[in-house]
Design a protein around this motif. Sequence first.
Motif, PDB file in Angstrom:
ATOM      1  N   GLN A 129       0.860  -1.177   0.000  1.00 23.86           N
ATOM      2  CA  GLN A 129       0.000   0.000   0.000  1.00 23.86           C
ATOM      3  C   GLN A 129       0.894   1.225   0.000  1.00 23.86           C
ATOM      4  O   GLN A 129       1.778   1.367   0.852  1.00 23.86           O
ATOM      5  N   CYS A 130       0.661   2.115  -0.926  1.00 26.45           N
ATOM      6  CA  CYS A 130       1.467   3.328  -1.034  1.00 26.45           C
ATOM      7  C   CYS A 130       1.284   4.190   0.220  1.00 26.45           C
ATOM      8  O   CYS A 130       0.154   4.446   0.633  1.00 26.45           O
ATOM      9  N   ARG A 188      -3.569   0.471  -3.122  1.00 27.16           N
ATOM     10  CA  ARG A 188      -2.959  -0.857  -3.092  1.00 27.16           C
ATOM     11  C   ARG A 188      -2.473  -1.228  -4.480  1.00 27.16           C
ATOM     12  O   ARG A 188      -3.096  -0.910  -5.476  1.00 27.16           O
ATOM     13  N   GLN A 189      -1.356  -1.877  -4.506  1.00 24.47           N
ATOM     14  CA  GLN A 189      -0.784  -2.277  -5.783  1.00 24.47           C
ATOM     15  C   GLN A 189       0.152  -3.456  -5.567  1.00 24.47           C
ATOM     16  O   GLN A 189       0.483  -3.801  -4.441  1.00 24.47           O
ATOM     17  N   VAL A 219       0.747   4.761  -9.038  1.00 27.99           N
ATOM     18  CA  VAL A 219      -0.397   5.675  -9.086  1.00 27.99           C
ATOM     19  C   VAL A 219       0.053   7.138  -8.994  1.00 27.99           C
ATOM     20  O   VAL A 219      -0.260   7.950  -9.853  1.00 27.99           O
ATOM     21  N   CYS A 220       0.837   7.478  -7.938  1.00 31.25           N
ATOM     22  CA  CYS A 220       1.214   8.876  -7.738  1.00 31.25           C
ATOM     23  C   CYS A 220       2.684   9.138  -8.062  1.00 31.25           C
ATOM     24  O   CYS A 220       3.125  10.274  -7.982  1.00 31.25           O
ATOM     25  N   CYS A 221       3.418   8.099  -8.402  1.00 33.46           N
ATOM     26  CA  CYS A 221       4.808   8.208  -8.876  1.00 33.46           C
ATOM     27  C   CYS A 221       5.794   8.699  -7.808  1.00 33.46           C
ATOM     28  O   CYS A 221       6.911   9.073  -8.139  1.00 33.46           O
ATOM     29  N   ARG A 222       5.390   8.723  -6.553  1.00 34.64           N
ATOM     30  CA  ARG A 222       6.333   9.135  -5.524  1.00 34.64           C
ATOM     31  C   ARG A 222       7.148   7.939  -5.052  1.00 34.64           C
ATOM     32  O   ARG A 222       6.670   6.807  -5.101  1.00 34.64           O
ATOM     33  N   PRO A 223       8.370   8.201  -4.594  1.00 28.61           N
ATOM     34  CA  PRO A 223       9.263   7.084  -4.248  1.00 28.61           C
ATOM     35  C   PRO A 223       8.981   6.517  -2.868  1.00 28.61           C
ATOM     36  O   PRO A 223       8.770   7.251  -1.909  1.00 28.61           O
ATOM     37  N   MET A 224       8.996   5.224  -2.786  1.00 27.34           N
ATOM     38  CA  MET A 224       8.838   4.569  -1.482  1.00 27.34           C
ATOM     39  C   MET A 224       9.904   3.500  -1.312  1.00 27.34           C
ATOM     40  O   MET A 224      10.374   2.897  -2.267  1.00 27.34           O
ATOM     41  N   THR A 268       8.247 -10.866   4.025  1.00 30.36           N
ATOM     42  CA  THR A 268       7.473  -9.757   4.554  1.00 30.36           C
ATOM     43  C   THR A 268       7.991  -8.474   3.914  1.00 30.36           C
ATOM     44  O   THR A 268       9.200  -8.283   3.790  1.00 30.36           O
ATOM     45  N   VAL A 269       7.077  -7.620   3.509  1.00 27.00           N
ATOM     46  CA  VAL A 269       7.468  -6.364   2.890  1.00 27.00           C
ATOM     47  C   VAL A 269       6.933  -5.210   3.712  1.00 27.00           C
ATOM     48  O   VAL A 269       5.743  -5.156   4.019  1.00 27.00           O
TER      49      VAL A 269
END
Length: 64
Positions: free
Chosen positions: A8-9, A15-16, A36-41, A55-56
């Motif tokens: 989940q972003c 969710r992706q 979706v929003c192209c921000r880095p995670m 686990t992520v």
Amino acid sequence: MFHEAEIQCPFCFQRQTAFVDPEDRRESVQVIDCTVCCRPMDLRVFRDSESGEITVDVSRSGGM
Ligand SMILES: [Zn+2]
């Protein structure tokens, strides 16, 4: 071997599915952009050495 993880972003909360690569290490960090929003995670990928379960953990990249 890539592992498909449901994430989940942390920015837009969509969710992706992400493909993570745990390799041999017990813990690795990958940076991906939200689809979706192209921000880095940051994706922290943990592999349990006994069960092999993956686990992520997702957090905002860049210390925000
Ligand atoms: Zn997003």
